[in-house]
Write an enzyme that holds these catalytic residues in place. Structure first.
Site, PDB file in Angstrom:
ATOM      1  N   ASP A 126      44.611  42.920  30.224  1.00 16.31           N
ATOM      2  CA  ASP A 126      43.743  42.657  31.366  1.00 16.31           C
ATOM      3  C   ASP A 126      43.128  41.272  31.317  1.00 16.31           C
ATOM      4  OD1 ASP A 126      43.582  45.785  31.328  1.00 16.31           O
ATOM      5  OD2 ASP A 126      42.646  45.143  33.195  1.00 16.31           O
TER       6      ASP A 126
ATOM      7  N   ASP B 133      42.383  42.394  36.883  1.00  6.76           N
ATOM      8  CA  ASP B 133      41.399  43.375  37.300  1.00  6.76           C
ATOM      9  C   ASP B 133      40.825  43.003  38.671  1.00  6.76           C
ATOM     10  OD1 ASP B 133      39.726  45.672  36.355  1.00  6.76           O
ATOM     11  OD2 ASP B 133      38.114  44.229  36.728  1.00  6.76           O
TER      12      ASP B 133
ATOM     13  N   GLU C 156      48.085  29.773  43.275  1.00  5.61           N
ATOM     14  CA  GLU C 156      47.601  28.817  42.256  1.00  5.61           C
ATOM     15  C   GLU C 156      47.773  29.405  40.860  1.00  5.61           C
ATOM     16  OE1 GLU C 156      43.750  26.769  42.997  1.00  5.61           O
ATOM     17  OE2 GLU C 156      43.832  27.904  44.868  1.00  5.61           O
TER      18      GLU C 156
ATOM     19  N   HIS D 173      43.006  54.661  33.977  1.00  4.29           N
ATOM     20  CA  HIS D 173      41.748  55.005  33.308  1.00  4.29           C
ATOM     21  C   HIS D 173      40.585  55.208  34.268  1.00  4.29           C
ATOM     22  CE1 HIS D 173      41.983  50.779  34.052  1.00  4.29           C
ATOM     23  NE2 HIS D 173      40.682  50.692  33.924  1.00  4.29           N
ATOM     24  N   ASP D 174      40.855  55.141  35.579  1.00  2.45           N
ATOM     25  CA  ASP D 174      39.788  55.344  36.561  1.00  2.45           C
ATOM     26  C   ASP D 174      39.972  56.625  37.366  1.00  2.45           C
ATOM     27  OD1 ASP D 174      38.725  52.802  35.960  1.00  2.45           O
ATOM     28  OD2 ASP D 174      40.040  51.829  37.412  1.00  2.45           O
TER      29      ASP D 174
HETATM   30  C1  NOJ Z   1      38.810  48.133  37.734  1.00  2.00           C
HETATM   31  C2  NOJ Z   1      39.017  48.759  36.397  1.00  2.00           C
HETATM   32  O1  NOJ Z   1      40.202  49.517  36.432  1.00  2.00           O
HETATM   33  C3  NOJ Z   1      37.801  49.598  36.095  1.00  2.00           C
HETATM   34  O2  NOJ Z   1      37.960  50.392  34.974  1.00  2.00           O
HETATM   35  C4  NOJ Z   1      36.615  48.666  35.953  1.00  2.00           C
HETATM   36  O3  NOJ Z   1      35.454  49.434  35.744  1.00  2.00           O
HETATM   37  C5  NOJ Z   1      36.448  47.819  37.219  1.00  2.00           C
HETATM   38  N1  NOJ Z   1      37.686  47.245  37.672  1.00  2.00           N
HETATM   39  C6  NOJ Z   1      35.476  46.686  36.980  1.00  2.00           C
HETATM   40  O4  NOJ Z   1      36.009  45.742  36.116  1.00  2.00           O
END
Ligand code: NOJ
Length: 571
Positions: free
Chosen positions: A127, A231, A280, A360-361
């Protein structure tokens, strides 16, 4: 005699020359666009493998488990953040882009990891959290210290409205649902955050910020990293005139609309400048040619818009963007067909779609599927045979379920923020307000702590209760397991050019309400993938041909079992 000697020397030279240049050409061909045909495994390092008994996974643990991923056939690893961070968002709040967080290891260890990955002919991406830093980053400390320090405009600062300047600069909300502005008493101004208040957004209208971040990218590319997952790239720019966001009829964001709490995030997400920024950034990675590097952007939004991250106004941008449609797609043949058609339309060659079911979200795939392993196998077959880059979130291959963890016990910043939401409301939704629930440790075997941590250690999150039934060791030894289906389909994909780089054509003649079918075609070879997305047993009306793989090991040639998927080499 002398002449003959010269002649053979010349021949040898020509031979070597041709070989070397051919060698390069082959190497180039392999290197070229390797990312288009790769398979990616996402490691959430905290939950992967703990080697020092502190209950938290580490980089040494990633090294130790590389053989597992290689055996599974994955070619690329994406590791969630492990650079220095106060860990309030578990690494997505970076306080130093150039240092490894001591919880995970050292720079030396990271370099060893990279070598180990490359020696297995695998790739490593991680990331790059460019949109924001932690509020504990030196840049923010300096920027917030006064209104006239050298980094005063590195973040997005605005005066408050109203007589006393106490009202927020405008109505914008952040992606997390929060108000997007936080008051800073020292500067007596508000700063903007696209996600959570401890993650201030950098100001990309300030060229020094852009250059500083491009240097961060170069630092890691020089080390040999194969690319980045970017991200929340959709948030990189905001309207500098702070136009008010309009209302929306939707409460939560979906793949179709960027909305939160009935507000359309029109002026703080997906701005025109974001697409220019992608080109860019592409120029930065294009400075590195051997091997080529990759950029994969995290953006929500409609395909007809976000494909512009990859190619816009005649220029190349990111190599790929996440397409989250499949995450919440109902398990229906017609829906999958429509989704695939859209991917083919907006990400036609030379672009490539991504195939994502979890991360992971979001809620664990098997939980979304009501625990149905046959459905999970079917989706894996789709994921590894449709055209696109497949991403497996760790544990998806064995079916780690969502582990219920009450909101008030949540360690996740989103859970902490929503602590007051009644638990019964949280339980009603398949999506979770406590992302701990999809981040519980990997299940390696049936020993204590599922082999994630030593028996005497306390894992940072509980391991899933059913780990004795669901774990890597057990599934490795069971030829009918979900893991073995993943492994077989991944290997078949990498050995079969049509499956990883062939053209995709919808097999209209076999599609129905129950069945989704498509061909993959390459150099005269044609493969048919048939997915029975219903529970009915269907009579086989498919063309003759060798069945290369079925999701059901006891398949019958004349019938397609309920939820069975098949790959057929057409005659
Ligand atoms: C997306 C990421 O997948 C998540 O886990 C994170 O909390 C947010 N962006 C903020 O960076």
């Amino acid at each position: 005699m002398k002449h003959a000697h010269h002649f053979s020397f010349l021949l040898l030279f020509v031979f070597l020359f041709i070989n070397i240049s051919l060698g390069f050409a082959q190497e180039d061909e392999k290197n070229d666009d390797w990312w288009k045909s790769t398979t990616v495994y996402q490691i959430y390092p905290r939950s992967w493998y703990d080697t020092n008994e502190d209950g938290i996974g580490d980089l040494e643990g990633v090294i130790e488990k590389l053989d597992y991923l290689q055996e599974m056939g994955y070619e690329t690893i994406w590791i969630s953040p492990f650079t220095e961070s106060p860990q309030r968002d578990f690494g997505y709040d970076v306080s130093n882009y150039y240092k490894i967080s001591p919880q995970y290891g050292t720079m030396e260890l990271f370099e060893r990891l990279l070598d180990e990955v490359h020696s297995r002919k695998m790739k490593l991406v991680f990331d790059l959290v460019m949109n924001h830093t932690s509020n504990e980053h030196e840049w923010f400390k300096e920027s917030s210290s006064s209104r006239d320090n050298p980094k005063a405009d590195w973040y997005i600062w605005r005066d408050g409205r109203g007589k006393h300047g106490t009202k927020r600069p405008n109505n914008w909300r952040a992606m997390s649902g929060n108000r997007a502005w936080t008051y800073h008493p020292e500067r007596k101004q508000f700063y903007y955050t696209g996600f959570l208040p401890f993650q201030p957004d950098l100001n990309y209208h300030q060229p020094d910020v852009k250059n500083a971040m491009f240097d961060v990218a170069r630092f890691w590319l020089d080390k040999g990293v194969d690319g980045f997952r970017l991200d929340i790239i959709s948030a990189i720019y905001e309207d500098s005139t702070l136009r008010r966001n309009p209302m929306s009829i939707h409460m939560v964001p979906s793949d179709k609309s960027l909305t939160i709490f009935f507000q359309h995030l029109k002026h703080n997400f997906l701005q025109e400048e974001s697409f220019e920024f992608s080109t860019e950034l592409r120029n930065v990675i294009d400075e590195y040619d051997h091997p080529k590097r990759v950029l994969i952007g995290e953006s929500h939004g409609r395909e007809d818009l976000i494909h512009r991250f990859c190619y816009d106004k005649g220029k190349n941008g990111l190599n790929a963007v996440f397409l989250f449609n499949a995450v919440s797609m109902p398990f229906k043949a017609k829906k999958y067909r429509k989704m695939t058609e859209n991917f083919e339309r907006y990400f036609a060659e030379p672009l490539v779609p991504t195939l994502v079911f979890a991360n992971h979200d979001r809620t664990r795939t098997i939980t979304r599927l009501g625990g149905n392993v046959n459905k999970a196998k079917l989706l894996a077959m789709f994921q590894f045979t449709s055209r696109g880059i497949p991403f497996t979130y760790f544990g998806e291959e064995i079916g780690i379920p969502r582990v219920r963890i009450p909101l008030k016990e949540g360690k996740d910043a989103i859970a902490i923020q929503n602590r007051k939401t009644p638990q019964f409301l949280v339980n009603m939704s398949i999506e979770t307000l406590n992302r701990d629930e999809c981040r519980t440790p990997m299940l390696w075997n049936s020993s204590a702590n599922a082999g994630f941590s030593a028996a005497n250690a306390q894992p940072w999150l509980p391991v899933a209760e059913n780990f004795k039934e669901i774990n890597v060791e057990k599934q490795m030894n069971d030829k009918n397991s979900q893991l073995n289906l993943f492994k077989n389909v991944i290997h078949l994909r990498s050995q079969t050019p049509a499956l990883h780089k062939g053209k995709l054509e919808i097999a209209d003649e076999y599609c129905s309400k129950k069945v989704f079918a498509y061909y993959r075609i390459f150099e005269g070879k044609k493969y048919l993938v048939v997915l029975n997305m219903s529970k009915s047993v269907l009579k086989n009306s498919f063309p003759k041909g060798q069945i290369l793989l079925s999701t059901n090991n006891n398949y019958k040639a004349d019938f397609l079992q309920g939820y069975e998927g098949r790959i057929i080499l057409c005659e």
